[in-house]
Design a protein around this motif. Structure first.
Motif, mmCIF file in Angstrom:
data_model
loop_
_atom_site.group_PDB
_atom_site.id
_atom_site.type_symbol
_atom_site.label_atom_id
_atom_site.label_comp_id
_atom_site.label_asym_id
_atom_site.label_seq_id
_atom_site.Cartn_x
_atom_site.Cartn_y
_atom_site.Cartn_z
ATOM 1 N N ASN A 66 5.950 51.716 12.016
ATOM 2 C CA ASN A 66 7.132 52.125 12.760
ATOM 3 C C ASN A 66 8.169 52.753 11.829
ATOM 4 N N LYS A 67 8.343 54.061 11.985
ATOM 5 C CA LYS A 67 9.229 54.792 11.077
ATOM 6 C C LYS A 67 10.696 54.469 11.333
ATOM 7 N N GLU A 68 11.048 54.087 12.584
ATOM 8 C CA GLU A 68 12.451 53.725 12.856
ATOM 9 C C GLU A 68 12.863 52.510 12.018
ATOM 10 N N ASN A 69 11.956 51.530 11.904
ATOM 11 C CA ASN A 69 12.237 50.354 11.073
ATOM 12 C C ASN A 69 12.420 50.758 9.616
ATOM 13 N N ARG A 70 11.557 51.661 9.161
ATOM 14 C CA ARG A 70 11.657 52.110 7.772
ATOM 15 C C ARG A 70 12.960 52.861 7.538
ATOM 16 N N MET A 71 13.384 53.637 8.535
ATOM 17 C CA MET A 71 14.667 54.351 8.417
ATOM 18 C C MET A 71 15.827 53.374 8.314
ATOM 19 N N HIS A 98 12.811 61.367 8.149
ATOM 20 C CA HIS A 98 13.260 62.143 9.309
ATOM 21 C C HIS A 98 12.354 63.346 9.551
ATOM 22 N N LYS A 99 11.938 64.000 8.471
ATOM 23 C CA LYS A 99 11.062 65.170 8.632
ATOM 24 C C LYS A 99 9.707 64.756 9.219
ATOM 25 N N GLU A 100 9.201 63.600 8.777
ATOM 26 C CA GLU A 100 7.928 63.100 9.328
ATOM 27 C C GLU A 100 8.016 62.890 10.839
ATOM 28 N N CYS A 101 9.223 62.530 11.317
ATOM 29 C CA CYS A 101 9.417 62.263 12.754
ATOM 30 C C CYS A 101 9.936 63.484 13.506
ATOM 31 N N ASP A 102 9.975 64.643 12.838
ATOM 32 C CA ASP A 102 10.523 65.873 13.436
ATOM 33 C C ASP A 102 11.994 65.727 13.813
ATOM 34 N N ASN A 103 12.719 64.833 13.137
ATOM 35 C CA ASN A 103 14.175 64.691 13.351
ATOM 36 C C ASN A 103 14.885 65.652 12.391
ATOM 37 N N TYR A 104 14.761 66.947 12.664
ATOM 38 C CA TYR A 104 15.250 67.934 11.696
ATOM 39 C C TYR A 104 16.766 67.939 11.590
ATOM 40 N N THR A 105 17.465 67.690 12.695
ATOM 41 C CA THR A 105 18.931 67.629 12.643
ATOM 42 C C THR A 105 19.370 66.497 11.724
ATOM 43 N N GLU A 106 18.737 65.320 11.865
ATOM 44 C CA GLU A 106 19.092 64.178 11.018
ATOM 45 C C GLU A 106 18.736 64.443 9.559
ATOM 46 N N ALA A 107 17.602 65.143 9.329
ATOM 47 C CA ALA A 107 17.224 65.503 7.952
ATOM 48 C C ALA A 107 18.308 66.372 7.324
ATOM 49 N N ALA A 108 18.847 67.305 8.113
ATOM 50 C CA ALA A 108 19.904 68.192 7.617
ATOM 51 C C ALA A 108 21.166 67.403 7.274
ATOM 52 N N TYR A 109 21.567 66.511 8.180
ATOM 53 C CA TYR A 109 22.772 65.709 7.925
ATOM 54 C C TYR A 109 22.593 64.812 6.699
ATOM 55 N N THR A 110 21.377 64.327 6.479
ATOM 56 C CA THR A 110 21.104 63.471 5.318
ATOM 57 C C THR A 110 21.266 64.259 4.022
ATOM 58 N N LEU A 111 20.688 65.479 3.985
ATOM 59 C CA LEU A 111 20.836 66.317 2.796
ATOM 60 C C LEU A 111 22.297 66.717 2.578
ATOM 61 N N LEU A 112 23.026 66.850 3.676
ATOM 62 C CA LEU A 112 24.440 67.230 3.579
ATOM 63 C C LEU A 112 25.244 66.159 2.832
ATOM 64 N N LEU A 113 24.843 64.896 2.973
ATOM 65 C CA LEU A 113 25.507 63.816 2.231
ATOM 66 C C LEU A 113 25.371 64.030 0.721
ATOM 67 N N ASN A 114 24.213 64.553 0.308
ATOM 68 C CA ASN A 114 24.017 64.860 -1.104
ATOM 69 C C ASN A 114 24.840 66.084 -1.500
ATOM 70 N N ILE A 141 7.140 48.079 19.737
ATOM 71 C CA ILE A 141 7.424 47.730 18.336
ATOM 72 C C ILE A 141 7.671 46.229 18.204
ATOM 73 N N PHE A 142 8.397 45.662 19.203
ATOM 74 C CA PHE A 142 8.718 44.225 19.176
ATOM 75 C C PHE A 142 8.178 43.570 20.459
ATOM 76 N N PRO A 143 6.846 43.358 20.525
ATOM 77 C CA PRO A 143 6.232 42.861 21.773
ATOM 78 C C PRO A 143 6.686 41.460 22.170
ATOM 79 N N ASN A 144 7.192 40.662 21.223
ATOM 80 C CA ASN A 144 7.605 39.285 21.541
ATOM 81 C C ASN A 144 9.079 39.180 21.916
ATOM 82 N N ALA A 145 9.777 40.303 21.900
ATOM 83 C CA ALA A 145 11.217 40.267 22.186
ATOM 84 C C ALA A 145 11.466 40.097 23.682
#
Length: 345
Positions: A109-114, A144-160, A294-298
């Motif tokens: 789950n990439k959201e957890n990793r994020m 973000h790029k792996e998940c095709d979240n290109y807008t978020e990838a851009a904002y992340t690089l902008l922090l740098n 992702i959380f089947p017991n929740a």
């Protein structure tokens, strides 16, 4: 010496750890007596610890022993009692986050990793360790790029990019960590980052942001670098972005507030609420189905009210999920003017 000794203390043998962790206190004392601080030691151990834990060394027992042994030594020292204790607690907090990160690093789950990556990079930002902060920014961007979240990838690089100046100031090695970047100065690196950011904003259909960043870069090409070839190419891209805003239909996504309550969740999301943007044309039912896969017991909470302390402190997992609306705040330039709905949206 910090790296080799750290490696030795991380060997999973309890008696060896007990005998060697105290060496760190000797190193702290040694630097303190010559410089009245142990800043170099602290920087080195934080940097080396990050790489060692990510590489598979270290565990919960090591964290407990490190805290116990060094606190005992620091508290007996006339001058290192306060600063030493602060250092030990800082390293313990870091280890908690790094151990979480290592556990979740290979999670499907990439959201957890994020979320976990953000947890680590925010910690490095808080303690002003710029090199490590940037290192995790790039990890987050790749996720973000792996998940095709290109807008978020851009904002992340902008922090740098925001850490850099448009100047001929030499580019420190820790600022230039990305493969493929060849920059001698901060200005050169900022230019390369801006080009990549514009590319990702374009892929994410966030053309307004791409234009905004492009204007800043165009100013450099026109008035500082006098690179008219690059300026021409950039302005042609901007023209296409303006056309896209008017002509391309963009799906209006739904947004969801998601709270993870209960001690059963990992620490980096436990008792926290996040805002998620749904995928294009994704309904709440489909989003929730993804969430509970992702959380089947929740257990799903049936109210939007803040949870009680009983729920937060329980050993279970409780998920609160509901749709939220974005607040539409138009820029002042659009006020009292007839503007195409496509542009306003």
């Amino acid at each position: 010496m910090v790296g080799p000794i750290l490696e030795m203390t991380l060997i999973p043998e309890t008696e060896l750890r007990k005998a060697t962790i105290a060496i760190f206190f000797d190193m702290m004392q040694c630097e303190f007596h010559s410089t009245r601080s142990f800043q170099r030691f602290e920087n080195e151990i934080i940097t080396k610890l990050d790489h060692e834990v990510e590489g598979g060394r270290g565990d919960e027992q090591y964290k407990v022993l490190f805290e116990k042994i060094l606190l005992e030594h620091c508290r007996k020292h006339k001058y290192l009692a306060k600063t030493g204790e602060n250092f030990v607690m800082l390293v313990v907090r870091l280890m908690e986050r790094l151990l979480d990160y290592r556990t979740i690093m290979h999670d499907e789950n990439k959201e957890n990793r994020m979320s976990c990556t953000v947890n680590v990079l925010n910690f490095y930002k808080e303690i002003e360790r710029e090199e490590m902060y940037i290192r995790y920014l790039y990890k987050l961007c790749d996720l973000h790029k792996e998940c095709d979240n290109y807008t978020e990838a851009a904002y992340t690089l902008l922090l740098n990019a925001k850490l850099l100046k448009w100047s001929d100031q030499p580019c420190a090695a820790h600022l230039n960590q990305r493969d493929g970047y060849q920059a001698q100065t901060q200005g050169q690196l900022k230019e390369q980052l801006y080009q990549e950011i514009i590319h990702y904003f374009d892929k994410g259909k966030m053309w307004e942001e791409a234009i905004s960043i492009g204007k800043e870069l165009a100013e450099q090409y026109e008035n500082e670098l006098f690179d008219y070839e690059q300026l021409s190419e950039l302005l042609q891209k901007q023209a296409q972005f303006y056309e896209n805003i008017v002509k391309v239909i963009r799906a209006k996504p739904d947004y969801f507030a998601v709270g993870y309550y209960g001690q059963g969740f990992p620490s980096f999301i436990r008792n926290k609420m996040f805002i998620y943007r749904g995928k294009e044309y994704e309904r709440r039912e489909d989003f929730e189905a993804r969430l509970f896969t992702i959380f089947p017991n929740a257990e799903k909470m049936k109210t939007t009210s803040p949870p009680s302390d009983d729920i937060k402190n329980s050993s279970g997992q409780y998920i609160q999920c509901f749709t939220v609306q974005t607040i539409r705040e138009l820029p002042p330039k659009f006020k009292n003017k007839t503007v195409s709905e496509q542009i306003l949206r």
